[in-house]
Design a protein around this motif. Structure first.
Motif, short mmCIF file in Angstrom:
data_model
loop_
_atom_site.label_atom_id
_atom_site.label_comp_id
_atom_site.label_asym_id
_atom_site.label_seq_id
_atom_site.Cartn_x
_atom_site.Cartn_y
_atom_site.Cartn_z
N HIS A 1 21.27 2.31 -20.19
CA HIS A 1 20.86 3.60 -20.76
C HIS A 1 20.42 4.49 -19.62
O HIS A 1 19.55 4.12 -18.84
CB HIS A 1 19.71 3.40 -21.75
N ALA A 2 21.05 5.63 -19.49
CA ALA A 2 20.68 6.60 -18.46
C ALA A 2 20.73 7.98 -19.08
O ALA A 2 21.71 8.37 -19.69
CB ALA A 2 21.62 6.52 -17.27
N ALA A 3 19.64 8.71 -18.96
CA ALA A 3 19.58 10.07 -19.51
C ALA A 3 18.75 10.95 -18.58
O ALA A 3 17.88 10.46 -17.87
CB ALA A 3 18.97 10.05 -20.90
N THR A 4 19.05 12.23 -18.61
CA THR A 4 18.29 13.21 -17.85
C THR A 4 17.69 14.22 -18.82
O THR A 4 18.40 14.74 -19.68
CB THR A 4 19.18 13.94 -16.83
N TYR A 5 16.39 14.45 -18.69
CA TYR A 5 15.67 15.37 -19.57
C TYR A 5 15.11 16.50 -18.73
O TYR A 5 14.51 16.26 -17.68
CB TYR A 5 14.54 14.64 -20.29
N THR B 1 11.06 8.55 -26.20
CA THR B 1 12.43 8.41 -25.73
C THR B 1 13.05 7.12 -26.26
O THR B 1 12.48 6.04 -26.06
CB THR B 1 12.46 8.42 -24.19
N PHE C 1 15.88 4.09 -26.40
CA PHE C 1 16.73 3.39 -25.45
C PHE C 1 17.41 2.22 -26.15
O PHE C 1 17.03 1.82 -27.25
CB PHE C 1 15.93 2.89 -24.24
N ASP D 1 16.21 6.53 -16.62
CA ASP D 1 15.99 7.89 -17.13
C ASP D 1 15.36 8.78 -16.07
O ASP D 1 14.58 8.31 -15.23
CB ASP D 1 15.11 7.86 -18.37
N GLN D 2 15.70 10.06 -16.13
CA GLN D 2 15.13 11.04 -15.21
C GLN D 2 14.57 12.23 -15.99
O GLN D 2 15.19 12.68 -16.95
CB GLN D 2 16.17 11.54 -14.22
N TYR D 3 13.41 12.70 -15.55
CA TYR D 3 12.75 13.87 -16.14
C TYR D 3 12.57 14.89 -15.03
O TYR D 3 11.85 14.64 -14.06
CB TYR D 3 11.39 13.48 -16.73
N SER E 1 11.77 9.62 -11.99
CA SER E 1 12.80 8.63 -12.31
C SER E 1 12.14 7.34 -12.77
O SER E 1 11.23 6.84 -12.12
CB SER E 1 13.66 8.33 -11.08
N HIS F 1 11.94 2.41 -28.22
CA HIS F 1 11.56 3.70 -27.63
C HIS F 1 10.29 3.52 -26.81
O HIS F 1 9.54 2.58 -27.02
CB HIS F 1 11.37 4.77 -28.71
#
Length: 189
Positions: A21-25, A42, A44, A51-53, A125, A135
């Motif tokens: 799971h990889a997401a950018t917020y 979040t 997952f 994940d990156q914010y 990150s 989550h």
């Protein structure tokens, strides 16, 4: 030697899991959000989490704190935050510290950072692994640090108030009546 073993164990755990799971917020200007800052739950999937914010800090230095955490009822619900990193302007890099706490029958896993951040764009990150879908919560807060002139003005005001109280106390005397022996306070003008 111990660090190498820990790194090897984390790499093996991350490589051996199924789904990634990889997401950018994009959070936006964290300073403009004020108090209570940014908070998000979040989702997952079981496997690795990357994940990156991204966010920005404006208006000078800010006291910054962030935390990502997962409350688990059973051991198979646990997310393990293997590492985290905060990057920013002028090659700023800070490694986040993972932690685990037990509260009654619950386990709380998390990772966080606290420090002073200057104006600029940043990326938080988070990397971890979980056995099940679930989550976790992410919270970030940035509060402006007062300018030195504001602190000087505050100190001057407190000094003025202290001086007035001292002056008022100097002009107040305790007087004892010679006839009744009662102690009274009189203000001298």
């Amino acid at each position: 030697m111990r660090n190498n073993l820990v790194s090897l164990a984390i790499a093996t755990a991350l490589a051996g899991t199924g789904t990634a799971h990889a997401a950018t917020y994009s959070v936006g200007d964290l300073t403009a959000l004020g108090d209570p800052g940014y908070s998000q739950s979040t989702d997952f999937f079981a496997g690795t989490i990357n994940d990156q914010y991204s966010f920005s800090i404006s208006g000078g230095p800010n006291a910054f704190s962030s935390i990502a955490s997962k409350l688990s009822l059973t051991i198979d619900q646990v997310i393990t935050f293997a590492s985290g990193q905060l990057t920013g302007p002028d090659a700023f890099v800070a490694n986040l510290t993972p932690w685990v706490n037990s509260l009654g029958g619950f386990t709380v896993n998390g990772i966080g950072y606290e420090g002073l951040l200057k104006t600029g764009d940043y990326t938080l990150s988070l990397h971890g692994v979980s056995q099940k879908d679930g989550h976790y919560s992410v919270s970030m807060l940035a509060q402006p640090v007062p300018e030195p002139e504001s602190i000087v003005l505050l100190m001057a005001g407190l000094g003025l108030i202290g001086g007035l109280i001292r002056r008022r106390n100097r002009h107040t005397e305790k007087v004892q009546s010679t006839e009744t022996g009662v102690l009274t306070t009189a203000t001298l003008v």
